[in-house]
Write a protein that holds these residues in place. Sequence first.
Motif, PDB file in Angstrom:
ATOM      1  N   MET A  44      36.176  46.543  50.496  1.00  0.00           N
ATOM      2  CA  MET A  44      35.875  47.369  49.328  1.00  0.00           C
ATOM      3  C   MET A  44      36.454  46.748  48.058  1.00  0.00           C
ATOM      4  O   MET A  44      35.829  46.790  46.984  1.00  0.00           O
ATOM      5  N   ALA A  45      37.641  46.163  48.167  1.00  0.00           N
ATOM      6  CA  ALA A  45      38.299  45.592  46.985  1.00  0.00           C
ATOM      7  C   ALA A  45      37.460  44.491  46.353  1.00  0.00           C
ATOM      8  O   ALA A  45      37.527  44.260  45.143  1.00  0.00           O
ATOM      9  N   ARG A  46      36.663  43.804  47.155  1.00  0.00           N
ATOM     10  CA  ARG A  46      35.831  42.721  46.623  1.00  0.00           C
ATOM     11  C   ARG A  46      34.707  43.240  45.735  1.00  0.00           C
ATOM     12  O   ARG A  46      34.068  42.463  45.022  1.00  0.00           O
ATOM     13  N   LEU A  47      34.458  44.547  45.770  1.00  0.00           N
ATOM     14  CA  LEU A  47      33.442  45.136  44.894  1.00  0.00           C
ATOM     15  C   LEU A  47      33.962  45.357  43.477  1.00  0.00           C
ATOM     16  O   LEU A  47      33.179  45.611  42.559  1.00  0.00           O
ATOM     17  N   LEU A  48      35.277  45.281  43.297  1.00  0.00           N
ATOM     18  CA  LEU A  48      35.871  45.576  41.989  1.00  0.00           C
ATOM     19  C   LEU A  48      35.667  44.429  41.017  1.00  0.00           C
ATOM     20  O   LEU A  48      35.640  43.252  41.405  1.00  0.00           O
ATOM     21  N   GLY A  49      35.523  44.785  39.742  1.00  0.00           N
ATOM     22  CA  GLY A  49      35.349  43.788  38.698  1.00  0.00           C
ATOM     23  C   GLY A  49      36.680  43.346  38.110  1.00  0.00           C
ATOM     24  O   GLY A  49      37.753  43.584  38.682  1.00  0.00           O
ATOM     25  N   GLU A  50      36.625  42.743  36.955  1.00  0.00           N
ATOM     26  CA  GLU A  50      37.839  42.239  36.309  1.00  0.00           C
ATOM     27  C   GLU A  50      38.673  43.386  35.741  1.00  0.00           C
ATOM     28  O   GLU A  50      38.150  44.398  35.288  1.00  0.00           O
ATOM     29  N   ASP A  51      40.013  43.170  35.784  1.00  0.00           N
ATOM     30  CA  ASP A  51      40.991  44.113  35.229  1.00  0.00           C
ATOM     31  C   ASP A  51      40.883  45.495  35.861  1.00  0.00           C
ATOM     32  O   ASP A  51      41.132  46.523  35.211  1.00  0.00           O
TER      33      ASP A  51
ATOM     34  N   LEU B 144      41.902  37.868  44.276  1.00  0.00           N
ATOM     35  CA  LEU B 144      41.568  39.033  43.452  1.00  0.00           C
ATOM     36  C   LEU B 144      42.605  39.239  42.344  1.00  0.00           C
ATOM     37  O   LEU B 144      42.268  39.685  41.247  1.00  0.00           O
ATOM     38  N   PHE B 145      43.844  38.909  42.637  1.00  0.00           N
ATOM     39  CA  PHE B 145      44.895  39.053  41.627  1.00  0.00           C
ATOM     40  C   PHE B 145      44.842  37.911  40.613  1.00  0.00           C
ATOM     41  O   PHE B 145      45.026  38.124  39.408  1.00  0.00           O
ATOM     42  N   ILE B 146      44.553  36.715  41.093  1.00  0.00           N
ATOM     43  CA  ILE B 146      44.551  35.559  40.195  1.00  0.00           C
ATOM     44  C   ILE B 146      43.316  35.546  39.299  1.00  0.00           C
ATOM     45  O   ILE B 146      43.410  35.406  38.074  1.00  0.00           O
ATOM     46  N   PHE B 147      42.146  35.700  39.915  1.00  0.00           N
ATOM     47  CA  PHE B 147      40.906  35.482  39.166  1.00  0.00           C
ATOM     48  C   PHE B 147      40.295  36.755  38.583  1.00  0.00           C
ATOM     49  O   PHE B 147      39.505  36.677  37.648  1.00  0.00           O
TER      50      PHE B 147
ATOM     51  N   ASN C 235      42.438  39.607  38.033  1.00  0.00           N
ATOM     52  CA  ASN C 235      43.543  40.356  37.443  1.00  0.00           C
ATOM     53  C   ASN C 235      43.622  41.785  38.010  1.00  0.00           C
ATOM     54  O   ASN C 235      43.816  42.766  37.290  1.00  0.00           O
ATOM     55  N   LEU C 236      43.440  41.885  39.314  1.00  0.00           N
ATOM     56  CA  LEU C 236      43.503  43.184  39.978  1.00  0.00           C
ATOM     57  C   LEU C 236      44.910  43.759  39.907  1.00  0.00           C
ATOM     58  O   LEU C 236      45.901  43.038  40.087  1.00  0.00           O
ATOM     59  N   THR C 237      44.989  45.052  39.652  1.00  0.00           N
ATOM     60  CA  THR C 237      46.263  45.774  39.701  1.00  0.00           C
ATOM     61  C   THR C 237      46.193  46.804  40.816  1.00  0.00           C
ATOM     62  O   THR C 237      45.188  47.511  40.945  1.00  0.00           O
ATOM     63  N   THR C 238      47.229  46.876  41.617  1.00  0.00           N
ATOM     64  CA  THR C 238      47.276  47.879  42.683  1.00  0.00           C
ATOM     65  C   THR C 238      48.386  48.878  42.386  1.00  0.00           C
ATOM     66  O   THR C 238      49.415  48.531  41.804  1.00  0.00           O
ATOM     67  N   ALA C 239      48.160  50.109  42.800  1.00  0.00           N
ATOM     68  CA  ALA C 239      49.146  51.163  42.573  1.00  0.00           C
ATOM     69  C   ALA C 239      49.001  52.214  43.667  1.00  0.00           C
ATOM     70  O   ALA C 239      47.966  52.303  44.338  1.00  0.00           O
ATOM     71  N   GLY C 240      50.042  52.981  43.849  1.00  0.00           N
ATOM     72  CA  GLY C 240      49.998  54.100  44.776  1.00  0.00           C
ATOM     73  C   GLY C 240      50.059  55.412  44.025  1.00  0.00           C
ATOM     74  O   GLY C 240      50.581  55.474  42.904  1.00  0.00           O
ATOM     75  N   PHE C 241      49.499  56.469  44.618  1.00  0.00           N
ATOM     76  CA  PHE C 241      49.561  57.780  43.985  1.00  0.00           C
ATOM     77  C   PHE C 241      49.960  58.823  45.016  1.00  0.00           C
ATOM     78  O   PHE C 241      49.414  58.867  46.129  1.00  0.00           O
TER      79      PHE C 241
END
Length: 370
Positions: free
Chosen positions: A255-262, A282-285, A287-293
């Motif tokens: 699923m993460a590969r479906l995400l766009g930039e930033d 995904l983080f390098i190219f 600029n993915l940010t991950t967080a928990g809620f």
Amino acid sequence: MAFRASAIRANRAIVYTQTGDPSQVLSALTYKPLPAPPAKTVNLRFLLAPINPADVNVIQGVYPAKPSLTELAENHSVFIGGNEGLAEITQVGSDVSGLTTGDWVVMTKAQAGTWASSRNVGSQDVLKLPRANGLTEVHGATMTVNPPTAYNMLNDFVKLEKDEWVVQNGANSAVGQAVIQIAASRGLRTLNLVRNRPDLADLTNKLKALGGTEVLTYDDLTDRTLTSTIIKDWTAGKGIRLGLNCVSGKDTTSMARLLGEDAYMVSYGAMSKEPLSLPTSLFIFKNLTTAGFWQSRWYKRHTREDKENLMKTLVDLVAQGKLKEPEYEIHSISSRDSDEVAGEKIRDTMARISRGQYGKKVLLKFDDAQ
């Protein structure tokens, strides 16, 4: 007269003295009627209280939030089950302001013990629920966990504009359905991922009727054209900037590969019980940010005014017909049953829940004493 009747009602709670399998450790306990409330407290009568997955984890002893021992009977301290529920105020302490008899309230203190007929609690630990057309007891009982989780994840990480997309897994969960409805109320589009199943067409229609834009299965994530062509077409080349994860494991990696930039990937669960693994690319190219809620953390870190505004916003959505009740089934704890019989029934209910025999939200209701 209504207040006098509630004051003399015998009380009962679903309790445990040690953590473990809920189908083994839970029991029912009858206790005395509540005395008049101390100055800064209120007496409550619970109308409905859900059994949430986190409640099961608390009883098992594997959840970060822990309940406190409560002395319901003399020399008999127990843990009372339940974190969420709707209650009605039956009596107000002398130093309480802003609350009155008959008000509907929800709990803001984690693990307050809502699987009970009546409780005395601090006035600071409850929040008055605004009354509105269309607001039912079921809405109220399920208002403090799933809808706030959905609302805050949609608002706290990325500023999304109308027609932007959100992708989520576990889309048929209670939070997932709330995400669909709240996103639709803001003009956002949702890509909703679910497990493949025999009744997929029915589930797809149900999620789209709630406002979901597209519904795909995890199996569909193997289609490379999703990222290369389809997602680009759907988002007009902008990409998806918010992903919501309650599954983890390999399906969330896909699923993460479906995400766009930033973009942000926000995790609030791990139903697969597998770790979350994401490609470094995904983080390098991108600029993915991950967080928990965690909604419990949100309540701890926000002011009473913030909490009141959140409840008002959600109740307004209900009044506008934009946030529906979850599908539910009420399990009554009958006053006619002995504690032994009531205990057997609740343990059987928990066993059925563990086997996945309920596709609906299970709500506990304590019948009035006869």
